[in-house]
Each structure stands twice: as C-alpha cells, then as structure tokens.
Design an enzyme around this catalytic site. Structure first.
Site, mmCIF file in Angstrom:
data_model
loop_
_atom_site.group_PDB
_atom_site.id
_atom_site.type_symbol
_atom_site.label_atom_id
_atom_site.label_comp_id
_atom_site.label_asym_id
_atom_site.label_seq_id
_atom_site.Cartn_x
_atom_site.Cartn_y
_atom_site.Cartn_z
ATOM 1 N N CYS A 118 0.722 -1.198 0.155
ATOM 2 C CA CYS A 118 0.106 -0.046 0.064
ATOM 3 C C CYS A 118 0.757 1.277 -0.010
ATOM 4 C CB CYS A 118 -0.933 0.078 1.251
ATOM 5 S SG CYS A 118 -2.052 -1.484 1.199
ATOM 6 N N HIS A 259 -3.326 7.073 2.521
ATOM 7 C CA HIS A 259 -3.882 6.007 2.187
ATOM 8 C C HIS A 259 -5.103 5.397 2.627
ATOM 9 C CE1 HIS A 259 -4.202 1.873 1.008
ATOM 10 N NE2 HIS A 259 -3.713 1.287 2.233
ATOM 11 N N ASN A 289 -10.224 -0.280 0.114
ATOM 12 C CA ASN A 289 -8.843 -0.132 0.314
ATOM 13 C C ASN A 289 -8.032 -0.645 -0.920
ATOM 14 O OD1 ASN A 289 -6.176 -0.464 0.638
ATOM 15 N ND2 ASN A 289 -6.230 -1.270 2.718
HETATM 16 O O1 UT7 Z 1 -3.627 -1.040 3.740
HETATM 17 C C1 UT7 Z 1 -3.177 -1.211 4.963
HETATM 18 C C2 UT7 Z 1 -3.657 -2.586 5.504
HETATM 19 N N1 UT7 Z 1 -4.804 -2.774 6.092
HETATM 20 C C3 UT7 Z 1 -5.463 -2.007 7.186
HETATM 21 O O2 UT7 Z 1 -5.223 -0.826 7.443
HETATM 22 C C4 UT7 Z 1 -6.648 -2.615 8.119
HETATM 23 C C5 UT7 Z 1 -6.218 -2.252 9.497
HETATM 24 N N2 UT7 Z 1 -7.163 -2.869 10.523
HETATM 25 C C6 UT7 Z 1 -8.783 -2.563 10.450
HETATM 26 O O3 UT7 Z 1 -8.937 -1.655 9.567
HETATM 27 C C7 UT7 Z 1 -9.499 -3.311 11.620
HETATM 28 O O4 UT7 Z 1 -8.872 -3.857 12.343
HETATM 29 C C8 UT7 Z 1 -10.518 -4.160 10.896
HETATM 30 C C9 UT7 Z 1 -11.492 -3.379 10.123
HETATM 31 C C10 UT7 Z 1 -9.850 -5.158 9.811
HETATM 32 C C11 UT7 Z 1 -11.299 -4.713 12.133
HETATM 33 O O5 UT7 Z 1 -11.814 -4.028 12.824
HETATM 34 P P1 UT7 Z 1 -11.567 -4.060 14.414
HETATM 35 O O6 UT7 Z 1 -12.527 -3.019 15.041
HETATM 36 O O7 UT7 Z 1 -10.118 -4.333 14.800
HETATM 37 O O8 UT7 Z 1 -12.573 -5.449 14.551
HETATM 38 P P2 UT7 Z 1 -11.890 -6.809 15.348
HETATM 39 O O9 UT7 Z 1 -10.802 -7.434 14.395
HETATM 40 O O10 UT7 Z 1 -11.312 -6.846 16.627
HETATM 41 O O11 UT7 Z 1 -13.245 -7.742 15.300
HETATM 42 C C12 UT7 Z 1 -14.179 -7.249 16.109
HETATM 43 C C13 UT7 Z 1 -15.387 -8.519 16.060
HETATM 44 C C14 UT7 Z 1 -14.782 -10.015 16.212
HETATM 45 O O12 UT7 Z 1 -15.936 -10.788 16.672
HETATM 46 P P3 UT7 Z 1 -15.609 -11.116 18.157
HETATM 47 O O13 UT7 Z 1 -14.449 -11.973 18.428
HETATM 48 O O14 UT7 Z 1 -15.668 -9.878 18.927
HETATM 49 O O15 UT7 Z 1 -16.813 -12.047 18.463
HETATM 50 C C15 UT7 Z 1 -14.651 -10.325 14.672
HETATM 51 O O16 UT7 Z 1 -14.793 -11.638 14.566
HETATM 52 O O17 UT7 Z 1 -16.047 -8.210 14.680
HETATM 53 C C16 UT7 Z 1 -15.766 -9.765 13.977
HETATM 54 N N3 UT7 Z 1 -15.741 -9.103 12.850
HETATM 55 C C17 UT7 Z 1 -16.882 -9.165 11.638
HETATM 56 N N4 UT7 Z 1 -18.006 -9.236 12.129
HETATM 57 C C18 UT7 Z 1 -18.836 -8.855 11.074
HETATM 58 C C19 UT7 Z 1 -14.480 -9.210 11.983
HETATM 59 N N5 UT7 Z 1 -14.882 -9.081 10.671
HETATM 60 C C20 UT7 Z 1 -16.338 -8.895 10.530
HETATM 61 C C21 UT7 Z 1 -17.088 -8.656 9.567
HETATM 62 N N6 UT7 Z 1 -18.477 -8.609 9.703
HETATM 63 N N7 UT7 Z 1 -16.605 -8.394 8.118
#
Ligand code: UT7
Length: 337
Positions: A118, A259, A289
């Site tokens: 990225c 980005h 993204n």
């Molecule tokens: O280009 C550079 C690279 N990429 C990035 O910059 C991405 C960086 N990271 C992020 O943007 C965020 O960490 C995410 C959007 C990927 C995830 O958001 P988060 O607030 O960190 O969520 P999390 O991973 O802590 O997940 C929270 C909950 C989990 O459930 P439990 O364990 O709390 O029951 C996940 O399983 O949300 C769940 N979850 C989803 N639920 C519905 C994860 N993905 C999804 C989904 N839909 N798509």
C-alpha cells in the site's frame, strides 16, 4: 543550470476503476457480515471489482492514457515508467513491461515495478524524483494499479470486506522553478513485522501446489488489529517528520491525502496531528482499500472536485504490508499552458 536544481512536479493525474460495484449488501450474502458492521468498523460502503481478464496492466494503461490526454502529451513523450503494485499480472515480467506494450510507450525506456504494497505509490514517487533530478529523464509515468480481488479470500470476512480494485497514474515532469512539486519525503520499513499482512504461498519459497491451494496459501492474510495500531502510529509520525524536515507547520498544509484503508485510521491520524477531518478528503466509502492505487485515486478526486489548487501544500502518507510506510509533501503546480 545544474540538473541537481531541477524540481519534479505532477503535471497531470488520471484514474481508471472497474465498472462492477460490489456493495456491502451483496457481500452480506457471501459471508457472515452486515452493511452496518462494515460501515461502522471501516467506513466502506462499496468497492469495485475487476472483470475477468481485466488486469492491473489494463487498468493501469487506461489510467495512464487518461493522464497523458489531460497533459496534452502522447506515449512517445514518456521517458520512464514505474508501476507500484502488489498484485502484478504475472510473477514476471513486471507489470510495467506489460503496461508499456499496452500503452505503446517507446521501446527504449526503462520500465519496472516497485514492491511496497500500500506504500508503493509513495515509494515510486520518490524513486522517480531521484532518477529525474539527475537530468536523465524529463517525463515519468508513475502508476499505482491493483486487482486485490484476485488475492482476497472471499470466505474470510475479516479481510474480504475491506479491499477493492482500481488504478491511478501521475505524469511527473521536471522544471527549473524552485519550491514546487515534490518537496520532501520520508520512507521506512520494518520487515520484522512482515507476517502481520502477507501472502504465504505462490512465491519461490512456497510455489503453488494442490496442497497450498487447498490450504488457501495464495490468499492475503492480515492481523487487522495489529496493522491498525501500527498504521495510526507510523502515519502520524511520518507526517510529523516530513513536516519538520521541510520546516512546514501542519496548519500550512491545505490537504492531507492518506492511504485509504479505514476511516477510523484516518480519524485517529487526523486527531494525532490535531487537524480537522475537513482537510482529509476520503473516497473510502466508494472504493475501499485499493492499496497502491488508493492515493492517486483520492488525489485525483480532490483535484477534480476543485479542492486542490495551484500553490496548495499537499501531504500524502501511506502504510502497508512489509511493513512499509512513506510520506511526501508536495506543492501543487499547474504551469501556464
Ligand atoms: O492497507 C493497510 C492494511 N490494512 C489495514 O490498514 C486494516 C487495518 N485494520 C482494520 O481496519 C481493522 O482492524 C478491521 C476493520 C480489519 C477490523 O476492525 P476491528 O475493530 O479491529 O475488529 P476486530 O478484528 O477486533 O473484530 C471485532 C469483531 C470480532 O468478533 P468477536 O471476536 O468480538 O466476537 C470479529 O470476528 O468483529 C468480528 N468481525 C466481523 N463481524 C462482521 C470481523 N470481521 C467482521 C465482518 N463482519 N466483516
């Protein structure tokens, strides 16, 4: 005048995005997710998906053609091509060589890819600038182009909701004018954190086999939480360091073009820099993204919307797999035609 005194500026910018839109509603029929979760956790509402056979070199060639048209130039005017991508058409040759042929660029110019995920577009800008300041190249196409839909695991809801396809290009040109174009830059990497965002298979360390395909080794994998933490810290720090290097205060910067990874990352970076979100234009909602394409896509939109004007200071900043990061401060320059 010695060539070391030349400045390098963006003379024109152009983009290409695939027609097909994939909405959150449609995604929620594919994996266990919802429009509300995706919007609140990432800011994304839809993304573009390339058609079968529509590859990074095709999208990049269209973005570059648009750029040349806006500059009033032809492919014969280009002296150097650098492509930033993490989803090259094939392992080799480079996407740049494929794009060169498709766009009809001269047969004798250097064409190569930059691999910094990225952050690739920001890396490529700096490589181009340094090659051009030597005086050897007057006009360079820098293209960020990605087909992330080809490396996303469409059964993994933690990643598939985030990424999209597209391409953006800029035509860089040298000028003897001072204090215009690409002013200052900072690039960095930390390979110790490579596993936070990576694709394990398909390279020479683990060539594709029936087993690797079955195990999904050819897909992108990410530790989202950790990447998020690093992204906010490193993007804010990179902005501060480039501003200090150029002796510019954040109040003097008209537009920040980060980005486009996650709206919460953008908000956190803006807050750390004490800058209002009104100076952080974003198109994340419509494209998700798009990795190396995301900065040129956002930059082009801000320019086309009439936000970025001649003389504005613009700070672009990126973060991605590697881990890699980079920031460039530029003064937007529109020479009289
Ligand atoms: O280009 C550079 C690279 N990429 C990035 O910059 C991405 C960086 N990271 C992020 O943007 C965020 O960490 C995410 C959007 C990927 C995830 O958001 P988060 O607030 O960190 O969520 P999390 O991973 O802590 O997940 C929270 C909950 C989990 O459930 P439990 O364990 O709390 O029951 C996940 O399983 O949300 C769940 N979850 C989803 N639920 C519905 C994860 N993905 C999804 C989904 N839909 N798509």
């Amino acid at each position: 005048m010695s060539s070391a005194e030349l400045s390098v500026f963006i003379r024109a910018i152009g983009v290409h995005t695939p027609e097909r839109k994939l909405t959150n509603a449609e995604l929620s029929t594919m994996v266990d997710t919802s429009d509300e979760w995706i919007k609140t956790r990432s800011g994304i509402a839809e993304r573009r998906i390339a058609a079968p056979g529509e590859n990074p070199s095709d999208m990049g060639a269209k973005a570059a053609a648009k750029t040349l048209e806006r500059a009033g130039l032809t492919p014969a005017d280009v002296d150097l091509l650098i492509v930033a991508t993490m989803t090259s058409d094939v392992p080799f040759p480079s996407t740049a060589c494929l794009l060169q042929a498709k766009l009809g660029l001269r047969r004798d110019i250097p064409c190569f890819d930059v691999s910094a995920a990225c952050s690739g577009f920001v890396y490529a800008l700096q490589v181009a600038k340094d090659m051009m300041r030597s005086g050897a190249y007057r006009r360079t196409l820098v293209v960020g182009t990605e087909k992330l839909s080809s490396v996303v695991d469409w059964s993994d809801r933690t990643t598939c909701v985030l990424f999209g396809d597209g391409a953006g290009a800029v035509l860089l040109e040298t000028t003897p004018e001072k204090n215009v174009g690409l002013l200052g830059n900072l690039l960095g990497a930390d390979g110790n954190n490579a596993e936070l965002l990576h694709c394990a298979g398909g390279g020479s360390a683990a060539p594709a086999t029936a087993d690797s395909l079955r195990d999904g080794k050819h897909f992108l994998r990410m530790n989202g939480k950790e990447v998020f933490r690093h992204a906010v810290r490193v993007m804010a720090e990179s902005c501060e360091r480039v501003l200090a290097k150029c002796d510019v205060k954040s109040e003097q910067v008209a537009w920040f073009i980060p980005h486009q990874a996650n709206s919460r990352i953008l908000e956190a970076v803006a807050s750390q820099l004490n800058v209002g979100m009104d100076r952080f234009p974003s198109n994340l909602e419509r494209y998700g993204n798009t990795s190396a394409a995301s900065i040129p896509l956002a930059l082009e939109e801000a320019w086309k919307d009439g936000k970025i004007k001649h003389g504005d200071l613009v700070l672009i900043v990126a973060f991605g797999a590697g881990l890699t990061w980079g920031a460039t401060l530029l003064r937007w320059h529109e020479p009289p035609h």
